[in-house]
Each structure stands twice: as structure tokens, then as C-alpha cells.
Scaffold this motif. Structure first.
Motif, PDB file in Angstrom:
ATOM      1  N   ASP A 270       0.819  -1.203   0.000  1.00 39.45           N
ATOM      2  CA  ASP A 270       0.000   0.000   0.000  1.00 39.45           C
ATOM      3  C   ASP A 270       0.864   1.270   0.000  1.00 39.45           C
ATOM      4  OD1 ASP A 270      -2.652   0.961   0.056  1.00 39.45           O
ATOM      5  OD2 ASP A 270      -2.324   1.642   2.116  1.00 39.45           O
ATOM      6  N   ARG A 271       2.035   1.192   0.642  1.00 36.54           N
ATOM      7  CA  ARG A 271       2.849   2.401   0.799  1.00 36.54           C
ATOM      8  C   ARG A 271       4.280   2.240   0.305  1.00 36.54           C
ATOM      9  NH1 ARG A 271      -0.712   2.552   5.137  1.00 36.54           N
ATOM     10  NH2 ARG A 271       0.542   1.182   6.426  1.00 36.54           N
ATOM     11  N   LEU A 272       4.548   1.201  -0.475  1.00 38.34           N
ATOM     12  CA  LEU A 272       5.924   1.033  -0.971  1.00 38.34           C
ATOM     13  C   LEU A 272       5.946   0.078  -2.164  1.00 38.34           C
ATOM     14  CD1 LEU A 272       8.075  -1.414   1.197  1.00 38.34           C
ATOM     15  CD2 LEU A 272       5.654  -1.700   0.722  1.00 38.34           C
ATOM     16  N   TYR A 273       7.083   0.062  -2.829  1.00 37.38           N
ATOM     17  CA  TYR A 273       7.360  -1.017  -3.780  1.00 37.38           C
ATOM     18  C   TYR A 273       8.759  -1.546  -3.502  1.00 37.38           C
ATOM     19  CZ  TYR A 273       9.350   3.020  -6.281  1.00 37.38           C
ATOM     20  OH  TYR A 273      10.047   4.164  -6.616  1.00 37.38           O
ATOM     21  N   LEU A 282      18.248  -4.942  -3.850  1.00 33.65           N
ATOM     22  CA  LEU A 282      16.799  -4.823  -3.682  1.00 33.65           C
ATOM     23  C   LEU A 282      16.515  -3.357  -3.383  1.00 33.65           C
ATOM     24  CD1 LEU A 282      14.555  -7.159  -3.269  1.00 33.65           C
ATOM     25  CD2 LEU A 282      14.644  -6.448  -0.896  1.00 33.65           C
ATOM     26  N   LEU A 283      15.649  -2.734  -4.181  1.00 32.35           N
ATOM     27  CA  LEU A 283      15.350  -1.324  -3.962  1.00 32.35           C
ATOM     28  C   LEU A 283      14.005  -1.196  -3.260  1.00 32.35           C
ATOM     29  CD1 LEU A 283      17.295  -1.453  -6.527  1.00 32.35           C
ATOM     30  CD2 LEU A 283      16.501   0.844  -6.954  1.00 32.35           C
ATOM     31  N   ILE A 284      13.938  -0.337  -2.268  1.00 30.43           N
ATOM     32  CA  ILE A 284      12.664  -0.070  -1.593  1.00 30.43           C
ATOM     33  C   ILE A 284      12.325   1.397  -1.809  1.00 30.43           C
ATOM     34  CG2 ILE A 284      11.376  -0.161   0.564  1.00 30.43           C
ATOM     35  CD1 ILE A 284      13.330  -2.125   1.653  1.00 30.43           C
ATOM     36  N   GLY A 285      11.208   1.629  -2.512  1.00 30.84           N
ATOM     37  CA  GLY A 285      10.823   3.009  -2.791  1.00 30.84           C
ATOM     38  C   GLY A 285       9.330   3.194  -2.584  1.00 30.84           C
ATOM     39  N   ALA A 286       8.894   4.310  -2.672  1.00 31.86           N
ATOM     40  CA  ALA A 286       9.646   5.562  -2.610  1.00 31.86           C
ATOM     41  C   ALA A 286       8.746   6.585  -1.932  1.00 31.86           C
ATOM     42  CB  ALA A 286      10.006   6.048  -4.002  1.00 31.86           C
ATOM     43  N   THR A 287       9.354   7.565  -1.303  1.00 30.67           N
ATOM     44  CA  THR A 287       8.557   8.644  -0.722  1.00 30.67           C
ATOM     45  C   THR A 287       8.075   9.566  -1.841  1.00 30.67           C
ATOM     46  OG1 THR A 287      10.505  10.021  -0.410  1.00 30.67           O
ATOM     47  CG2 THR A 287       9.883   8.608   1.443  1.00 30.67           C
ATOM     48  N   VAL A 288       7.034  10.338  -1.557  1.00 32.68           N
ATOM     49  CA  VAL A 288       6.498  11.315  -2.518  1.00 32.68           C
ATOM     50  C   VAL A 288       6.267  12.613  -1.753  1.00 32.68           C
ATOM     51  CG1 VAL A 288       4.663  11.846  -4.163  1.00 32.68           C
ATOM     52  CG2 VAL A 288       5.312   9.455  -3.764  1.00 32.68           C
ATOM     53  N   GLU A 289       7.088  13.612  -2.017  1.00 35.38           N
ATOM     54  CA  GLU A 289       6.992  14.865  -1.265  1.00 35.38           C
ATOM     55  C   GLU A 289       7.208  16.051  -2.185  1.00 35.38           C
ATOM     56  OE1 GLU A 289       8.962  14.617   2.968  1.00 35.38           O
ATOM     57  OE2 GLU A 289      10.197  13.578   1.499  1.00 35.38           O
ATOM     58  N   GLY A 300      13.544  10.339   8.517  1.00 33.39           N
ATOM     59  CA  GLY A 300      12.124   9.962   8.493  1.00 33.39           C
ATOM     60  C   GLY A 300      11.763   9.178   7.235  1.00 33.39           C
ATOM     61  N   GLY A 301      12.286   9.629   6.087  1.00 31.42           N
ATOM     62  CA  GLY A 301      11.982   8.940   4.832  1.00 31.42           C
ATOM     63  C   GLY A 301      12.525   7.520   4.833  1.00 31.42           C
ATOM     64  N   VAL A 302      13.774   7.387   5.256  1.00 31.71           N
ATOM     65  CA  VAL A 302      14.409   6.062   5.269  1.00 31.71           C
ATOM     66  C   VAL A 302      13.703   5.154   6.287  1.00 31.71           C
ATOM     67  CG1 VAL A 302      16.567   4.842   5.773  1.00 31.71           C
ATOM     68  CG2 VAL A 302      16.617   6.978   4.483  1.00 31.71           C
ATOM     69  N   HIS A 303      13.340   5.726   7.429  1.00 35.90           N
ATOM     70  CA  HIS A 303      12.636   4.957   8.454  1.00 35.90           C
ATOM     71  C   HIS A 303      11.320   4.398   7.902  1.00 35.90           C
ATOM     72  CE1 HIS A 303      10.784   3.875  12.256  1.00 35.90           C
ATOM     73  NE2 HIS A 303       9.753   4.631  11.928  1.00 35.90           N
ATOM     74  N   GLU A 304      10.563   5.267   7.228  1.00 37.46           N
ATOM     75  CA  GLU A 304       9.273   4.849   6.676  1.00 37.46           C
ATOM     76  C   GLU A 304       9.436   3.692   5.697  1.00 37.46           C
ATOM     77  OE1 GLU A 304       7.485   8.976   6.282  1.00 37.46           O
ATOM     78  OE2 GLU A 304       6.389   7.837   4.758  1.00 37.46           O
ATOM     79  N   GLY A 406       4.203  14.618   1.629  1.00 33.24           N
ATOM     80  CA  GLY A 406       3.414  13.594   0.968  1.00 33.24           C
ATOM     81  C   GLY A 406       3.483  12.284   1.712  1.00 33.24           C
ATOM     82  N   GLY A 407       3.258  11.188   0.984  1.00 31.30           N
ATOM     83  CA  GLY A 407       3.339   9.873   1.593  1.00 31.30           C
ATOM     84  C   GLY A 407       4.398   9.061   0.902  1.00 31.30           C
ATOM     85  N   THR A 408       4.184   7.763   0.825  1.00 32.08           N
ATOM     86  CA  THR A 408       5.120   6.916   0.103  1.00 32.08           C
ATOM     87  C   THR A 408       4.411   6.281  -1.078  1.00 32.08           C
ATOM     88  OG1 THR A 408       4.635   5.356   1.871  1.00 32.08           O
ATOM     89  CG2 THR A 408       6.815   6.296   1.858  1.00 32.08           C
ATOM     90  N   ARG A 409       5.244   5.672  -1.973  1.00 28.88           N
ATOM     91  CA  ARG A 409       4.828   4.993  -3.175  1.00 28.88           C
ATOM     92  C   ARG A 409       4.239   5.828  -4.241  1.00 28.88           C
ATOM     93  NH1 ARG A 409       0.294   0.959  -4.580  1.00 28.88           N
ATOM     94  NH2 ARG A 409       0.797   1.376  -6.706  1.00 28.88           N
TER      95      ARG A 409
END
Ligand code: FAD
Ligand code: GLY
Length: 409
Positions: A270-273, A282-289, A300-304, A406-409
Motif C-alpha cells: 500500500d505504501r511502498l514497492y 533490492l530497492l525499496i521506494g519511494a517517498t512522494v513529497e 524519516g523517509g528512510v525509516h518509513e 506527501g506519503g510513500t509509493r
């Protein structure tokens, strides 16, 4: 290739990201002489940060029919684009038809995923509803709370850094010039274009293609009302790496020890890919701001991202943390790119690709190359006309949203 004196080209391109480079390559293939002027290092903008998903299903959203159509068309071009690019450049752009599994981890997320799945069906997108057991069968590393999923088997990825390297090699192979460390500081249009760079170089071109990504909205040599309505949308992304060296047979359905990989396809929550690479990254993304031109990586972004990643695939906790980056997506008011004639005779625009610049690069480059030689583009570019927002934005089209979190993803 057409011959030219040193500072005279058929096409000058401002911006050496995935869009500028892909357009350069396709224009060279049409026999045009091309010089790409890049402020920094080619490929060092958003293209250096992108996950590289080629994901028309994952990126589908409500009220964006035109964009969904473009994304599907671009997705269809990718296999041939990647093969041709590798053949010309000798560099593998990392194209990989890996598939994607979208998962829901609780009841609210399941309802949201059902809504998304209905959207996919309305648009004839290739996606299949799966129960929890079927999800776990595909991805045994998923958290026990996984409640349901949607499989999009044809989603793919490219490695944007390899893609830029391949495009650079292909451009060089065709005699194109890429001038790095060369910012376009001014442009004057008069039966063609005269460009001056930050290094005091003067070049003449038949056409200037503006492909400066998120910077396009602040182009100083255009009047405010003539600037493309592009704003920077920040995205932070984390790269992890398997501590055991990956083997190709560990991937999707190929071997008995699939379980040794954290995941074998793109996993979307719901909040990441989460995007695997064949080399074990392995990439974990992404914030949207929306924070202007800020590319600070934040705690905060990396924590999320790590928290959501761990909630989805707990085994990521064992991985090595190798990189955290932030990039600026070139956002537009309707999330669709701007492709075509600019506000001045001799100016062409290819920017505003927001979340899908890697996916849309082959389609954009094919359209731009056709327009440059006066041919019909291979798809309907009218919905992506650069001036489509001008009337509604009353001249000031930059819609700079300062400080909105913003949020993530
Ligand atoms: P850029 O790559 O930013 O290139 C623009 C270039 O212009 C830069 O190199 C800059 O230095 C140069 N420049 C600027 N001003 C000047 C000037 N005056 N003169 C000369 N040069 C100049 N897309 C996907 O398709 N799939 C994904 O999975 C995906 N994931 C993403 C994840 C994140 C975290 C982010 C931030 C983006 C992601 N994107 C993804 C979006 C994608 O990165 C962009 O749409 C794409 O890179 C835009 O390419 P570009 O060439 O227009 O811009
Ligand atoms: N397309 C993924 C992103 O922009 O984060």
C-alpha cells in the motif's frame, strides 16, 4: 550521419537524462546531427535514482485514461527497444520481465486493492486476484499477515543506470556528441536556435529539445508563461543487498531454492514497492513529497521505507544497507508528460514524465524523432501537447507546492 561543423547541429538537446539520451539516439538513427548539453554528468538526475519499473498496471490510477494508454504503449515497445539498444551499444540495459505482486496486509488495504483491481479490469489491464495462500506460494518471504494480492505478470524493470550507460554508448556509436558539465544558460530563437552554455560555448541548432527533467519549469530563458508546467516531486529510495551472492536460477519459479531470495519479483504494498535486481540488490521506494528542489535524504523517509519493507518482507532485516538516495520526479498538473512543440519556433519539449520516465522513454523518443523529421508520431501525441495546461493556469503554470509533505509509493 549528417556532417556538421563543430558547433552547429540539427538538434541540440538540453538535458542528458534517460529522456534526452533516448531522444538523441532515435534522432541520430534518423540521420540528424545531435549534441546533448548536460549540466552535470549524463544520467545523474532523476534517472540515476529511479527504480526502473516498467509498470503500467502498478502506476494505473483513476481519471488518467490517456496516461494508462501511453504507459501500455510504452510497455509494449520495451522488449524490442532493449534488444536493439543492447545490439547497438554492447551494453545490457537491464531489461527484465520479472512480474509484480501487489499485496494487502490488512482489511483496509484489501479493500483498497480490490478497488485497484476493479480499475485494472475496467481498463483491460493484465492482473489477477490471488488469495493469501496463492500469494505466499509465489513469494514465501511475505509477512504472515498477507491477506490477498494481485499478480501483474507482465510488469518489468530496467536498470536505469545501465540504461543510461547503454544510451550514451549508442549515441557515441552513431556520432552524437554529449557535452557534460555544460549547462544551457540561454537560448535565442531566430530561424533555428543559438544556445549559450555556462562555459561560454555558443552552438547553433535547427531545433532545441528541452529535456531538463524537473528543472524545465524554471527555464530562465523562457518567459514564465512559456515555461513547461513542471515541478519537482521528491522521492527517497533505499537500496539493500543480499549478503549471499545471488544466482540467476534463484529467480521467479526457476529453482527449488527460491526461498533463499527475499523476493523473486516486484512486490508492491500500500505504501511502498520493492524491486529486486539480478545481482542481489533490492530497492525499496519511494517517498512522494513536494519540497521544491530539496534532495536531502531524511531519517524519516528512510525509516518509513524500511518499516514498510520489514512489514511486507521481514527478511529484509538481514540485508546489507548499501545506498539511500533522493531524486526529483518531473511532475505535471495531470501527471502526464509534455511532448511536442514548445512556445517558440525551434523549441521542442520532452519532459514532465513524473513517475514513468523510464517506462515512457522509448515511446517519447520515437515520437520526438518522428516530429523532428516532420513525420507523424507513432502514437497520438495531442493529449501530451506541452501547451495543454496554459489556458487553465493563467500564465503561471509552475504550481510550485512548497512544503507539502506527501506519503510513500
Ligand atoms: P532527469 O533524469 O532528471 O534528467 C534531466 C537532466 O537535465 C539532468 O541530468 C540535469 O542535470 C539536466 N539539466 C537540468 N537543467 C539543465 C540545463 N539548463 N542545461 C543542461 N542540462 C540540464 N520512472 C519509471 O519509469 N519507473 C520507476 O520505477 C521510477 N522510479 C522512480 C523512483 C524515484 C525515487 C524517482 C525520484 C523517480 C522515479 N521514476 C521512475 C521517474 C523517472 O526517474 C523520471 O521520470 C525520469 O528519470 C525523467 O527523466 P529525465 O531525463 O526527464 O530527467
Ligand atoms: N514510479 C515509481 C516512483 O516514481 O517512485
Amino acid at each position: 550521419m549528417a556532417t556538421q561543423d563543430e558547433d552547429r547541429f540539427d538538434v541540440l538537446i538540453a538535458g542528458g537524462g534517460v529522456i534526452g539520451l533516448a531522444c538523441a539516439w532515435r534522432a541520430l538513427q534518423r540521420g540528424l546531427s545531435v549534441c546533448v548539453l548536460e549540466r552535470d554528468r549524463a544520467g545523474s538526475g532523476a534517472s540515476d535514482v529511479a527504480a526502473g519499473m516498467l509498470a503500467p498496471v502498478g502506476e494505473a490510477s483513476w481519471g488518467e485514461e490517456g496516461l494508462i494508454g501511453l504507459n501500455l504503449a510504452a510497455h509494449r515497445l520495451w522488449p524490442e527497444f532493449a534488444a536493439e539498444l543492447e545490439a547497438e551499444s554492447g551494453v545490457d540495459p537491464g531489461f527484465w520481465q520479472v512480474g509484480a505482486l501487489h499485496v494487502a496486509l490488512d482489511r483496509d488495504e484489501t479493500e483498497e486493492l480490490q478497488r485497484r483491481h476493479r480499475l485494472h479490469r475496467e481498463h483491460g489491464l493484465d492482473s489477477e486476484w490471488l488469495d493469501a495462500a496463492a500469494c505466499r506460494e509465489l513469494e514465501p518471504g511475505l509477512a504472515p499477515s498477507v491477506a490477498a494480492g494481485v499478480l501483474a505478470p507482465h510488469e518489468a524493470v530496467a536498470d536505469p543506470r545501465s540504461l543510461c550507460a547503454a544510451l550514451l554508448a549508442a549515441v557515441a556509436e552513431r556520432g552524437g556528441v554529449v557535452d557534460e558539465g555544460s549547462e544551457v544558460a540561454s537560448a535565442e530563437f531566430d530561424r533555428g536556435v543559438t544556445v549559450r552554455t555556462s562555459g561560454e560555448r555558443e552552438l547553433r541548432g535547427g531545433t532545441l529539445l528541452l529535456a531538463t527533467g524537473s528543472d524545465a519549469g524554471r527555464t530562465p530563458w523562457l518567459e514564465p508563461a512559456e515555461r513547461p508546467p513542471v515541478r519537482p516531486v521528491k522521492g527517497e529510495i533505499v537500496t539493500l543487498r543480499e549478503r549471499r551472492r545471488a544466482r540467476p536460477e534463484d529467480f521467479a519459479g526457476a529453482g527449488p531454492d527460491r526461498r533463499e531470495r527475499v523476493c523473486s519479483r516486484i512486490v508492491v504494498g500500500d505504501r511502498l514497492y520493492i524491486v529486486p535486481r539480478p545481482d542481489g540488490r533490492l530497492l525499496i521506494g519511494a517517498t512522494v513529497e513536494e519540497l521544491g528542489f530539496d534532495t536531502t535524504v531524511t531519517a524519516g523517509g528512510v525509516h518509513e521505507l524500511l518499516r514498510e519493507g520489514y512489514r511486507t518482507l521481514p527478511d529484509i532485516a538481514e540485508m546489507e544497507l548499501v545506498e539511500v538516495r533522493a531524486g526529483l520526479r518531473p511532475g505535471t498538473p495531470d501527471n502526464s508528460p509534455l511532448i511536442g512543440q514548445g512556445a517558440r519556433e525551434g523549441l521542442m519539449i520532452a519532459t514532465g514524465h513524473y513517475r514513468n520516465g523510464v517506462l515512457q522513454a522509448p515511446a517519447t523518443a520515437a515520437a520526438v524523432a518522428a516530429l523532428l523529421v516532420g513525420e507523424e508520431p507513432p502514437f497520438e501525441t495531442e493529449p501530451f501537447r506541452p501547451d495543454r495546461h496554459r489556458a487553465s493556469m493563467g500564465g503561471d503554470s509552475s504550481r510550485a507546492a512548497a512544503g507539502a509533505r506527501g506519503g510513500t509509493r
